[in-house]
Scaffold this motif. Structure first.
Motif, PDB file in Angstrom:
ATOM      1  N   GLN A  88       0.826  -1.207   0.000  1.00 50.31           N
ATOM      2  CA  GLN A  88       0.000   0.000   0.000  1.00 50.31           C
ATOM      3  C   GLN A  88       0.860   1.258   0.000  1.00 50.31           C
ATOM      4  O   GLN A  88       0.537   2.244  -0.666  1.00 50.31           O
ATOM      5  N   LEU A  89       1.973   1.215   0.716  1.00 51.76           N
ATOM      6  CA  LEU A  89       2.882   2.353   0.705  1.00 51.76           C
ATOM      7  C   LEU A  89       3.531   2.533  -0.663  1.00 51.76           C
ATOM      8  O   LEU A  89       3.791   3.664  -1.094  1.00 51.76           O
ATOM      9  N   LEU A  90       3.770   1.427  -1.374  1.00 49.10           N
ATOM     10  CA  LEU A  90       4.277   1.519  -2.743  1.00 49.10           C
ATOM     11  C   LEU A  90       3.277   2.229  -3.655  1.00 49.10           C
ATOM     12  O   LEU A  90       3.661   3.055  -4.491  1.00 49.10           O
ATOM     13  N   CYS A  91       2.002   1.907  -3.503  1.00 48.63           N
ATOM     14  CA  CYS A  91       0.976   2.588  -4.310  1.00 48.63           C
ATOM     15  C   CYS A  91       0.951   4.079  -3.997  1.00 48.63           C
ATOM     16  O   CYS A  91       0.814   4.915  -4.912  1.00 48.63           O
ATOM     17  N   MET A  92       1.094   4.434  -2.730  1.00 48.76           N
ATOM     18  CA  MET A  92       1.114   5.842  -2.363  1.00 48.76           C
ATOM     19  C   MET A  92       2.329   6.550  -2.956  1.00 48.76           C
ATOM     20  O   MET A  92       2.225   7.669  -3.468  1.00 48.76           O
ATOM     21  N   GLN A  93       3.492   5.889  -2.905  1.00 46.36           N
ATOM     22  CA  GLN A  93       4.699   6.484  -3.469  1.00 46.36           C
ATOM     23  C   GLN A  93       4.608   6.630  -4.984  1.00 46.36           C
ATOM     24  O   GLN A  93       5.074   7.616  -5.552  1.00 46.36           O
ATOM     25  N   LEU A  94       4.007   5.640  -5.638  1.00 42.55           N
ATOM     26  CA  LEU A  94       3.848   5.705  -7.093  1.00 42.55           C
ATOM     27  C   LEU A  94       2.961   6.878  -7.493  1.00 42.55           C
ATOM     28  O   LEU A  94       3.268   7.615  -8.438  1.00 42.55           O
ATOM     29  N   ASP A  95       1.871   7.058  -6.777  1.00 43.85           N
ATOM     30  CA  ASP A  95       0.967   8.163  -7.104  1.00 43.85           C
ATOM     31  C   ASP A  95       1.568   9.512  -6.734  1.00 43.85           C
ATOM     32  O   ASP A  95       1.345  10.511  -7.422  1.00 43.85           O
ATOM     33  N   ARG A  96       2.361   9.549  -5.661  1.00 44.28           N
ATOM     34  CA  ARG A  96       2.893  10.823  -5.187  1.00 44.28           C
ATOM     35  C   ARG A  96       4.081  11.298  -5.993  1.00 44.28           C
ATOM     36  O   ARG A  96       4.185  12.482  -6.334  1.00 44.28           O
ATOM     37  N   HIS A  97       4.990  10.379  -6.335  1.00 40.62           N
ATOM     38  CA  HIS A  97       6.260  10.790  -6.928  1.00 40.62           C
ATOM     39  C   HIS A  97       6.297  10.665  -8.454  1.00 40.62           C
ATOM     40  O   HIS A  97       7.150  11.294  -9.093  1.00 40.62           O
ATOM     41  N   ILE A  98       5.438   9.852  -9.032  1.00 39.27           N
ATOM     42  CA  ILE A  98       5.530   9.620 -10.477  1.00 39.27           C
ATOM     43  C   ILE A  98       4.262  10.075 -11.184  1.00 39.27           C
ATOM     44  O   ILE A  98       4.308  10.922 -12.088  1.00 39.27           O
ATOM     45  N   SER A  99       3.117   9.542 -10.807  1.00 41.82           N
ATOM     46  CA  SER A  99       1.885   9.840 -11.546  1.00 41.82           C
ATOM     47  C   SER A  99       1.554  11.322 -11.513  1.00 41.82           C
ATOM     48  O   SER A  99       1.163  11.910 -12.542  1.00 41.82           O
ATOM     49  N   THR A 100       1.681  11.953 -10.366  1.00 44.27           N
ATOM     50  CA  THR A 100       1.331  13.372 -10.261  1.00 44.27           C
ATOM     51  C   THR A 100       2.372  14.294 -10.873  1.00 44.27           C
ATOM     52  O   THR A 100       2.101  15.479 -11.046  1.00 44.27           O
ATOM     53  N   HIS A 101       3.557  13.777 -11.195  1.00 46.32           N
ATOM     54  CA  HIS A 101       4.622  14.607 -11.761  1.00 46.32           C
ATOM     55  C   HIS A 101       4.763  14.426 -13.269  1.00 46.32           C
ATOM     56  O   HIS A 101       5.699  14.953 -13.857  1.00 46.32           O
ATOM     57  N   ILE A 102       3.878  13.666 -13.878  1.00 46.44           N
ATOM     58  CA  ILE A 102       3.920  13.466 -15.329  1.00 46.44           C
ATOM     59  C   ILE A 102       3.041  14.527 -15.981  1.00 46.44           C
ATOM     60  O   ILE A 102       1.826  14.572 -15.749  1.00 46.44           O
ATOM     61  N   ARG A 103       3.644  15.403 -16.738  1.00 45.68           N
ATOM     62  CA  ARG A 103       2.911  16.466 -17.411  1.00 45.68           C
ATOM     63  C   ARG A 103       2.637  16.049 -18.858  1.00 45.68           C
ATOM     64  O   ARG A 103       3.521  16.042 -19.712  1.00 45.68           O
ATOM     65  N   GLU A 104       1.401  15.684 -19.135  1.00 44.87           N
ATOM     66  CA  GLU A 104       1.034  15.265 -20.488  1.00 44.87           C
ATOM     67  C   GLU A 104       0.950  16.473 -21.409  1.00 44.87           C
ATOM     68  O   GLU A 104       0.564  17.573 -20.990  1.00 44.87           O
ATOM     69  N   ARG A 128       2.390   7.987 -22.868  1.00 50.41           N
ATOM     70  CA  ARG A 128       2.675   6.556 -22.726  1.00 50.41           C
ATOM     71  C   ARG A 128       3.209   6.234 -21.332  1.00 50.41           C
ATOM     72  O   ARG A 128       2.866   5.198 -20.753  1.00 50.41           O
ATOM     73  N   LEU A 129       4.033   7.115 -20.773  1.00 53.19           N
ATOM     74  CA  LEU A 129       4.512   6.908 -19.403  1.00 53.19           C
ATOM     75  C   LEU A 129       3.362   7.013 -18.414  1.00 53.19           C
ATOM     76  O   LEU A 129       3.302   6.251 -17.434  1.00 53.19           O
ATOM     77  N   LYS A 130       2.445   7.931 -18.658  1.00 49.68           N
ATOM     78  CA  LYS A 130       1.266   8.058 -17.791  1.00 49.68           C
ATOM     79  C   LYS A 130       0.425   6.794 -17.835  1.00 49.68           C
ATOM     80  O   LYS A 130      -0.082   6.334 -16.790  1.00 49.68           O
ATOM     81  N   ASP A 131       0.260   6.208 -19.017  1.00 46.07           N
ATOM     82  CA  ASP A 131      -0.501   4.956 -19.134  1.00 46.07           C
ATOM     83  C   ASP A 131       0.174   3.839 -18.358  1.00 46.07           C
ATOM     84  O   ASP A 131      -0.496   3.043 -17.680  1.00 46.07           O
ATOM     85  N   LEU A 132       1.512   3.743 -18.448  1.00 44.01           N
ATOM     86  CA  LEU A 132       2.224   2.701 -17.717  1.00 44.01           C
ATOM     87  C   LEU A 132       2.065   2.893 -16.207  1.00 44.01           C
ATOM     88  O   LEU A 132       1.856   1.909 -15.471  1.00 44.01           O
ATOM     89  N   ALA A 133       2.172   4.132 -15.739  1.00 44.65           N
ATOM     90  CA  ALA A 133       2.004   4.383 -14.308  1.00 44.65           C
ATOM     91  C   ALA A 133       0.596   4.021 -13.848  1.00 44.65           C
ATOM     92  O   ALA A 133       0.409   3.439 -12.767  1.00 44.65           O
ATOM     93  N   THR A 134      -0.395   4.316 -14.679  1.00 43.39           N
ATOM     94  CA  THR A 134      -1.782   3.991 -14.318  1.00 43.39           C
ATOM     95  C   THR A 134      -2.002   2.486 -14.285  1.00 43.39           C
ATOM     96  O   THR A 134      -2.630   1.943 -13.360  1.00 43.39           O
ATOM     97  N   GLN A 135      -1.488   1.782 -15.277  1.00 42.29           N
ATOM     98  CA  GLN A 135      -1.634   0.325 -15.306  1.00 42.29           C
ATOM     99  C   GLN A 135      -0.914  -0.328 -14.128  1.00 42.29           C
ATOM    100  O   GLN A 135      -1.417  -1.290 -13.537  1.00 42.29           O
ATOM    101  N   THR A 136       0.266   0.183 -13.796  1.00 43.03           N
ATOM    102  CA  THR A 136       1.000  -0.364 -12.653  1.00 43.03           C
ATOM    103  C   THR A 136       0.241  -0.131 -11.353  1.00 43.03           C
ATOM    104  O   THR A 136       0.148  -1.024 -10.499  1.00 43.03           O
ATOM    105  N   TYR A 137      -0.327   1.047 -11.199  1.00 39.59           N
ATOM    106  CA  TYR A 137      -1.088   1.352  -9.990  1.00 39.59           C
ATOM    107  C   TYR A 137      -2.318   0.443  -9.879  1.00 39.59           C
ATOM    108  O   TYR A 137      -2.630  -0.069  -8.795  1.00 39.59           O
ATOM    109  N   ILE A 138      -3.016   0.212 -10.981  1.00 39.10           N
ATOM    110  CA  ILE A 138      -4.190  -0.664 -10.957  1.00 39.10           C
ATOM    111  C   ILE A 138      -3.784  -2.096 -10.623  1.00 39.10           C
ATOM    112  O   ILE A 138      -4.468  -2.795  -9.850  1.00 39.10           O
ATOM    113  N   ARG A 139      -2.667  -2.543 -11.185  1.00 37.32           N
ATOM    114  CA  ARG A 139      -2.203  -3.907 -10.916  1.00 37.32           C
ATOM    115  C   ARG A 139      -1.854  -4.080  -9.442  1.00 37.32           C
ATOM    116  O   ARG A 139      -2.162  -5.116  -8.824  1.00 37.32           O
TER     117      ARG A 139
END
Length: 510
Positions: free
Chosen positions: A448-464, A473-484
């Motif tokens: 669960q902490l990994l999911c929080m770190q993924l959303d905090r440090h990567i997903s929110t810092h990707i400027r499409e 494409r990086l945003k899609d990968l981050a979203t798929q990883t978070y869902i998995r």
């Protein structure tokens, strides 16, 4: 017109005459029509000449010229809606492992310790290399040595060396080598099973014969069979192996090594097994073999992993050696993917190697407990914070951009693409680390902490941006990883007491 009324017949005749007379102007080119068309074309040419005389600057414009000066407002409009052609490539760039070879590689049979048993065998042993190859291609060697109790190792070694020759020679050599080895295994008892297996030095020399010029693929010692160039015909002199010929030779070598690993599991000590794995992995990254299937290579890697005796103790040196095979992050990702996720050892290697590669790319090998048991998720939590695109940008800016050029638009766009490319590979490796873990209830909090770190440090810092689709494409990968990872959390029930799984800082908040 029999059977028709006079009125209908008159209408039909009237229609025919109208088609041939008045309708001829619409459907048939007449001489007057052609003359009129020619006068109109001449008038258009005269008008074009008059227009060029009135506007001489129009004649100087080149319609094929690429760089046409644009006004400032037009240039801003083009820059606003322009799209970058750069993207995240689907295939890894590869390494130049096998280089072209333009010299013959003679392979003479060492018959110094062989005693001929027949006149035909004596003729074969005393023949020059070109005639010895004719014995192989004609099938005479099968009659000499197949279904016979004694199979000289010198002959088997010579056939193994011929696997690096062009397909017209290597195919026959592989068939005879395989038949002789399998026939020898069938004739032996279960208690006394012996199969000749090439040593690590001989396998390295075979790769060297294929054109390998990497330092890790050089022969470990003097292993050369001299031969006369004059004894070889022009067709026998090996030239540069193409991609297909190289793939065929590597497939033959891998298949025979698979037979050795299955029939003779203890033929190679652990040190030789680690050397073979590194050798095969580096060969699998060759730039000419990127788009070709590697089924034989992957099956061989699985067998070699299973034959390691001291597996827990050899995992660390194997991961350290494989992580240094290439300096490109996408090549190292392709190296991890060479090990199928089908056995417990391959899963453990994939997970540990992915974590080591991430730490190496972020220069964190010495600061994290990468080798502690069940510490991979906690280490990955800290590495996710360093995978933030802004942090990667600062790291790559000092590495690839000269001072004073980071403010240029072209250099900034290039750095932007490299940051996204690196983050995409690191995030893919992070997904491999998690997918190879056994998520038990006591590790639910780490995930669960990994999911929080993924959303905090990567997903929110990707400027499409529509100008840079690689960020999408990086945003899609981050979203798929978070869902998995969220699906893994849903299948794992946490413990009742939150203080038993949360880190102590978060436990205080509970």
């Amino acid at each position: 017109m029999a059977g028709t009324s006079p009125k209908a017949a008159a209408l039909e005749v009237d229609a025919r005459t109208s088609f041939t007379s008045g309708g001829s102007e619409c459907y048939v080119n007449s001489l007057d029509y052609l003359l009129q068309e020619k006068r109109e074309q001449a008038l258009e040419q005269e008008q074009e000449k008059l227009l060029l005389q009135d506007c001489p600057h129009l004649d100087s414009l080149d319609p094929d010229e690429d760089e046409v000066p644009l006004a400032l407002e037009h240039r801003k409009l083009v820059e606003r809606f322009s799209t970058s052609l750069q993207g995240i490539p689907a295939g890894h760039p590869g390494e130049t492992v096998f280089v072209p070879m333009h010299h013959p590689l003679p392979r003479m049979l060492d018959h110094s310790r062989l005693k001929p048993r027949s006149h035909l065998e004596e003729l074969f042993l005393s023949s020059p290399p070109a005639q010895q190859l004719s014995f192989l291609r004609s099938g005479l060697l099968s009659g000499l040595y197949l279904h016979v109790g004694d199979r000289p190792e010198a002959l088997l070694r010579w056939l193994f060396q011929l696997l690096t020759w062009p397909p017209e020679t290597s195919l026959g050599a592989f068939g005879l080598l395989w038949d002789l080895s399998v026939d020898g295994l069938i004739r032996q008892s279960d208690e006394d099973t012996y199969l000749w297996c090439p040593s690590l030095q001989e396998v390295t020399a075979a790769f060297h014969s294929l054109g390998a010029r990497s330092p890790a693929l050089h022969p470990l010692g003097p292993f050369q069979h001299s031969g006369s160039k004059a004894n070889l015909s022009q067709c026998e002199q090996q030239d540069t192996p193409g991609e297909t010929a190289l793939d065929i030779s590597l497939s033959h070598i891998c298949k025979f090594l698979m037979l050795c690993a299955l029939a003779q599991p203890g033929a190679y000590p652990d040190g030789s097994l680690l050397g073979l794995i590194e050798l095969i992995c580096q060969a699998g990254l060759d730039v000419g073999l990127r788009l070709l299937p590697k089924t034989d290579l992957q099956q061989l890697l699985l067998l070699l992993l299973e034959n390691i005796q001291e597996w827990p103790g050899k995992l660390r040196p194997l991961c350290c050696a494989l992580s240094q095979v290439s300096d490109h992050h996408h090549n190292l990702l392709a190296l991890v993917q060479l090990f199928p996720d089908v056995t417990s050892r391959s899963r453990q290697l994939r997970s540990q190697l992915s974590l080591v590669v991430i730490a190496r790319m972020l220069d964190q090998q010495e600061t994290l407990p990468l080798w502690q048991e069940k510490a991979q998720l906690s280490s990955l939590i800290q590495l996710l914070g360093l995978m933030r695109p802004s942090s990667l940008g600062q790291y790559l800016r000092a590495e690839i951009l000269p001072p004073g050029q980071d403010q240029q638009p072209k250099a900034s766009a290039q750095l932007d693409h490299k940051v996204c490319y690196l983050c995409h590979s690191l995030l893919t490796l992070a997904g491999v680390v998690v997918s190879c873990q056994d998520i038990t209830p006591d590790r639910w909090g780490e995930l669960q902490l990994l999911c929080m770190q993924l959303d905090r440090h990567i997903s929110t810092h990707i400027r499409e941006s529509p100008q840079a689709m690689y960020w999408t494409r990086l945003k899609d990968l981050a979203t798929q990883t978070y869902i998995r990872w969220q699906e893994l959390l849903a299948h794992c029930q946490p413990q009742v007491n939150c203080r038993s799984w949360l880190p102590w800082k978060l436990a205080r908040r509970c």
